[in-house]
Structure formats: structure tokens, C-alpha cells
Design an enzyme around this catalytic site. Structure first.
Site, PDB file in Angstrom:
ATOM      1  N   ARG A  98       0.979  -1.196   0.043  1.00 17.97           N
ATOM      2  CA  ARG A  98       0.042   0.004   0.099  1.00 17.97           C
ATOM      3  C   ARG A  98       0.758   1.347   0.038  1.00 17.97           C
ATOM      4  O   ARG A  98       1.763   1.320   1.020  1.00 17.97           O
ATOM      5  CB  ARG A  98      -0.757   0.171   1.078  1.00 17.97           C
ATOM      6  CG  ARG A  98      -1.838   1.362   1.708  1.00 17.97           C
ATOM      7  CD  ARG A  98      -2.662   1.298   2.394  1.00 17.97           C
ATOM      8  NE  ARG A  98      -3.890   0.610   1.807  1.00 17.97           N
ATOM      9  CZ  ARG A  98      -5.243   0.831   2.142  1.00 17.97           C
ATOM     10  NH1 ARG A  98      -5.275   1.521   3.409  1.00 17.97           N
ATOM     11  NH2 ARG A  98      -6.154   0.130   1.702  1.00 17.97           N
ATOM     12  N   HIS A 125      -7.071   1.229  -6.656  1.00 17.69           N
ATOM     13  CA  HIS A 125      -7.375   0.399  -5.368  1.00 17.69           C
ATOM     14  C   HIS A 125      -8.018  -0.802  -5.938  1.00 17.69           C
ATOM     15  O   HIS A 125      -9.310  -1.340  -5.704  1.00 17.69           O
ATOM     16  CB  HIS A 125      -8.318   1.118  -4.215  1.00 17.69           C
ATOM     17  CG  HIS A 125      -8.268   0.324  -2.884  1.00 17.69           C
ATOM     18  ND1 HIS A 125      -7.577  -0.838  -2.637  1.00 17.69           N
ATOM     19  CD2 HIS A 125      -8.911   0.780  -2.058  1.00 17.69           C
ATOM     20  CE1 HIS A 125      -7.743  -1.115  -1.414  1.00 17.69           C
ATOM     21  NE2 HIS A 125      -8.737  -0.302  -0.991  1.00 17.69           N
ATOM     22  N   GLN A 128      -9.801  -3.441  -3.614  1.00 19.77           N
ATOM     23  CA  GLN A 128     -11.449  -2.955  -3.249  1.00 19.77           C
ATOM     24  C   GLN A 128     -12.362  -3.250  -4.513  1.00 19.77           C
ATOM     25  O   GLN A 128     -13.609  -3.737  -3.965  1.00 19.77           O
ATOM     26  CB  GLN A 128     -11.416  -1.496  -3.079  1.00 19.77           C
ATOM     27  CG  GLN A 128     -12.568  -0.892  -2.507  1.00 19.77           C
ATOM     28  CD  GLN A 128     -13.164  -1.343  -1.185  1.00 19.77           C
ATOM     29  OE1 GLN A 128     -12.278  -1.366  -0.295  1.00 19.77           O
ATOM     30  NE2 GLN A 128     -14.359  -1.788  -1.057  1.00 19.77           N
ATOM     31  N   ASP A 217     -17.188   7.560  -1.584  1.00 23.15           N
ATOM     32  CA  ASP A 217     -15.875   7.256  -1.208  1.00 23.15           C
ATOM     33  C   ASP A 217     -15.615   8.368  -0.311  1.00 23.15           C
ATOM     34  O   ASP A 217     -16.274   9.676  -0.495  1.00 23.15           O
ATOM     35  CB  ASP A 217     -14.900   7.039  -1.959  1.00 23.15           C
ATOM     36  CG  ASP A 217     -13.590   6.579  -1.130  1.00 23.15           C
ATOM     37  OD1 ASP A 217     -13.340   6.285  -0.236  1.00 23.15           O
ATOM     38  OD2 ASP A 217     -12.233   6.724  -1.928  1.00 23.15           O
ATOM     39  N   CYS A 259     -16.705   1.899   0.139  1.00 24.92           N
ATOM     40  CA  CYS A 259     -15.430   1.040   0.601  1.00 24.92           C
ATOM     41  C   CYS A 259     -14.999   1.196   2.171  1.00 24.92           C
ATOM     42  O   CYS A 259     -14.242   0.323   2.466  1.00 24.92           O
ATOM     43  CB  CYS A 259     -14.227   1.543  -0.191  1.00 24.92           C
ATOM     44  SG  CYS A 259     -13.516   3.298  -0.003  1.00 24.92           S
ATOM     45  N   ARG A 287     -14.094  -8.321   1.375  1.00 21.33           N
ATOM     46  CA  ARG A 287     -12.587  -7.882   1.063  1.00 21.33           C
ATOM     47  C   ARG A 287     -11.762  -9.262   1.251  1.00 21.33           C
ATOM     48  O   ARG A 287     -11.025  -9.393   0.398  1.00 21.33           O
ATOM     49  CB  ARG A 287     -12.169  -6.661   1.953  1.00 21.33           C
ATOM     50  CG  ARG A 287     -12.684  -5.328   1.582  1.00 21.33           C
ATOM     51  CD  ARG A 287     -12.152  -4.966   0.318  1.00 21.33           C
ATOM     52  NE  ARG A 287     -10.759  -5.052   0.266  1.00 21.33           N
ATOM     53  CZ  ARG A 287      -9.859  -4.072   0.489  1.00 21.33           C
ATOM     54  NH1 ARG A 287     -10.245  -2.945   0.932  1.00 21.33           N
ATOM     55  NH2 ARG A 287      -8.631  -4.168   0.279  1.00 21.33           N
TER      56      ARG A 287
HETATM   57  N1   CP Z   1     -11.523   0.199   2.164  1.00 14.71           N
HETATM   58  C1   CP Z   1     -10.147   0.075   2.606  1.00 14.71           C
HETATM   59  O1   CP Z   1      -9.314  -0.284   1.937  1.00 14.71           O
HETATM   60  O2   CP Z   1     -10.162   0.071   3.915  1.00 14.71           O
HETATM   61  P1   CP Z   1      -8.528   0.196   4.911  1.00 14.71           P
HETATM   62  O3   CP Z   1      -7.910   1.659   4.532  1.00 14.71           O
HETATM   63  O4   CP Z   1      -9.272  -0.083   6.187  1.00 14.71           O
HETATM   64  O5   CP Z   1      -7.813  -1.121   4.321  1.00 14.71           O
HETATM   65  N1  NVA Z   2      -9.610   7.129  -1.366  1.00 12.90           N
HETATM   66  C1  NVA Z   2      -9.381   6.640  -0.052  1.00 12.90           C
HETATM   67  C2  NVA Z   2      -9.743   5.210  -0.030  1.00 12.90           C
HETATM   68  C3  NVA Z   2      -9.671   4.602   1.485  1.00 12.90           C
HETATM   69  C4  NVA Z   2      -9.947   3.243   1.639  1.00 12.90           C
HETATM   70  C5  NVA Z   2      -8.077   6.850   0.138  1.00 12.90           C
HETATM   71  O1  NVA Z   2      -7.018   6.396  -0.758  1.00 12.90           O
HETATM   72  O2  NVA Z   2      -7.648   7.226   1.466  1.00 12.90           O
END
Ligand code: CP
Ligand code: NVA
Length: 308
Positions: A98, A125, A128, A217, A259, A287
Site C-alpha cells: 500500500r 485500489h 477494493q 468514497d 469502501c 474484502r
Molecule cells: N477500504 C479500505 O481499503 O479500507 P482500509 O483503508 O481500512 O484498508
Molecule cells: N480514497 C481513499 C480510500 C480509502 C480506502 C484513500 O485513498 O484514502
């Protein structure tokens, strides 16, 4: 050839469907392609769902997840991204990251001989999106020809959702505030991935009419948390809160998806996210199943019972 999961668009419609089919197979009926093997999970940003779902998916496939915070690895600080990949592939059968900058995952994939998985970047993502599609499929049945509406910033989550919805032949409606839209080239790219149609507009109430699923989101993604930026963004997103009127405009059977984490009172009202049309916790739980299906696919598992 090593397959990496950087973006949904890297997979054909048939491959996306195979990954979703694998996600529906109970863990006990799948082979254990990671038996006795490690998986490196590196997080430059916080996470609840992604970390837990990925750790459990690795365990369910027989493997051992090793979680590491981004600052411990220090991509391009302690050592180059490429050196991290070359070291980790000696310990692990999978590297997942990540990251702030999308190029970090593509650089890992460029040199890694084991699959690299994007667990969220500033661009996309994909894990997701697999859970989103799985949830829509469970709720709505065959997705080809159905309509998905996304209300908010055309961000990482929106892009991956658009990619997977296109791969599955859906109609895509994007309701984005001025300045936060997908550009024309991006809309064309999504259409060419297989969407039944792609329409973008700045009036959410119009964009959601007839939608089978309404997604949103957070208005403030990780890395955009400066107080001034946050406030400016909130003003520009006025009118984009998914509320009961918007869900009524979508239609009777429409489901609400997010999400998570969610900020009630901003991108969605409490009455919608905590109401009967919301499927956000099924989506969150998916997930893990989606991650297991995607990882099994990358590790070469076939869908049990299917003729190959
Ligand atoms: N939706 C999602 O990716 O959640 P987290 O940031 O908690 O992993
Ligand atoms: N768009 C958000 C998604 C979090 C799961 C971010 O990047 O923080």
C-alpha cells in the site's frame, strides 16, 4: 510468466470473472498454493480492512503473512524500491504494498519474480474493486447491462470500480464535482475496457437515476489531510452527499455501497449508510473473500469444478 495485480484493467473480462468465481469458493475447498510460503505485506498508509483481509486470505491459502510498516522498509529512503523487491522475493512468494505513489508498486512489479499486489495507491485500489464487484454480483445477479453510479471524487477507488464495472459490461455513471472529474481520455479508456456505456456529469441526482448500485468514497483521501485542503474540498463537494433523496432517485432496488472508512454527514448521511439499502458491511467482509480469490488466481489456482 509472473502475473502482478497492479490494476483491474491488466486482467481480461474472463480473468476478472474467474477471480470472482474463486472468491466464492469456500477457503476449505481451495488448494493451498501458499503452503509453507511467506507473503510480504508492506503498508506506507494506515489500514483496517486491507491488512486484515489480506493477512487472512494469505493464511487461508496456507501461507504466512509478514506485515511491515512502510517506514521500516523505507522505499527509496533506506534503499531503492527495486532492492526491496529483490530481497523480499527471496523470502516470500508474494509481495503486496500500500503506497503513496503508484510508481512504487509498478517499480516493484518491474523487477519482482514473484507476484506483486497493489493494496492501494494514489492511482487505484484494485482489491477494493474485486470486493465491490463480488458484492454487486451477490446482490444484483449478472452484472452485464446493470448500472453502477459513483458519486464523488474520481479517485483511486472510483477508477478501479470503473475498470471492473467496465470489464463486467456494466453501464457506468460518474457524478463528480467540477475539478474532480475523469478527463475525456480516461472516460474513453474505461469505455474501451468493455463498459456498456460511460456517462459523467456534475449533478448527482441526475446521474443516479436508474442506478442499481450507488457508490461513494471519502472526500479526503489518505495523504490529503491538511486542514485547509480538507475544508476547501468540503465546500466544493456540497450537494454530493449521498442522502435519502438521492437513493430515492436511484430507484427502489438500488443498493448503497462505500469502501469505508466512512465519514457520516459528509459523503453519506447516517440514514443511508446505516439504513436498509446499505450493503457496506457485506462489502467490507467481501474484502477477504475477494483477496483470497485474487491471490489464488495469481498463484495459478483453477476454479474447482470448471473445465479448463
Ligand atoms: N477500504 C479500505 O481499503 O479500507 P482500509 O483503508 O481500512 O484498508
Ligand atoms: N480514497 C481513499 C480510500 C480509502 C480506502 C484513500 O485513498 O484514502
Amino acid at each position: 510468466m509472473t502475473r502482478h495485480l497492479i490494476d483491474v484493467a491488466d486482467f481480461t473480462s474472463a480473468e476478472v470473472t474467474a477471480m470472482l468465481d474463486l472468491a466464492e469458493v469456500p477457503a476449505e475447498d481451495l488448494p493451498r498454493p501458499l503452503a509453507g510460503k511467506g507473503a510480504a505485506l508492506i503498508f506506507e498508509k494506515p489500514s483496517a480492512r486491507t491488512r486484515h483481509s489480506m493477512e487472512m486470505a494469505v493464511v487461508q491459502l496456507g501461507g504466512h503473512p509478514v506485515f511491515t510498516r512502510g517506514e521500516e522498509v523505507g522505499f527509496d529512503v533506506r534503499e531503492p524500491v527495486e532492492d526491496v523487491a529483490r530481497i523480499m522475493e527471496g523470502f516470500h512468494s508474494l509481495i503486496a504494498a500500500r503506497v503513496y505513489d503508484h510508481s512504487t508498486v509498478t517499480r516493484l512489479a518491474d523487477v519482482s519474480t514473484v507476484p506483486v499486489v497493489n493494496m492501494l495507491s494514489d492511482y487505484s485500489h484494485p482489491l477494493q474493486a474485486f470486493a465491490d464487484a463480488l458484492t454487486m454480483r451477490q446482490q444484483l445477479g449478472v452484472l452485464a447491462g446493470k448500472t453502477v453510479a459513483y458519486v464523488g471524487d474520481y479517485n483511486n477507488v472510483a477508477r478501479s470500480l470503473a475498470e471492473i464495472s467496465a470489464r463486467l459490461g456494466m453501464h457506468i455513471r460518474l457524478a463528480c464535482p467540477v475539478g474532480f472529474e475523469a478527463d475525456d481520455a480516461e472516460l474513453e479508456r474505461i469505455l474501451l475496457l468493455g463498459a456498456a456505456s460511460v456517462v459523467q456529469g456534475n449533478r448527482p441526482i441526475e446521474m443516479v437515476v436508474g442506478a442499481d448500485a450507488v457508490h461513494t468514497d471519502t472526500w479526503v483521501s489518505m495523504g490529503e489531510e491538511e486542514e485547509e485542503d480538507k475544508e476547501a474540498k468540503r465546500q466544493k463537494f456540497e450537494g454530493f452527499t449521498v442522502d435519502d433523496d438521492m437513493m430515492d432517485a436511484a430507484g427502489d432496488g438500488a443498493i448503497f455501497m462505500h469502501c469505508l472508512p466512512a465519514y457520516r454527514g459528509f459523503e453519506v448521511t447516517a440514514s443511508v449508510i446505516d439504513g436498509p439499502r446499505s450493503v457496506v458491511f457485506q462489502q467490507g467482509h467481501n474484502r477477504m473473500h475477494a483477496a483470497r480469490g485474487a491471490l489464488a488466481f495469481l498463484m495459478g489456482a483453477d476454479v474447482p469444478g470448471e473445465q479448463q
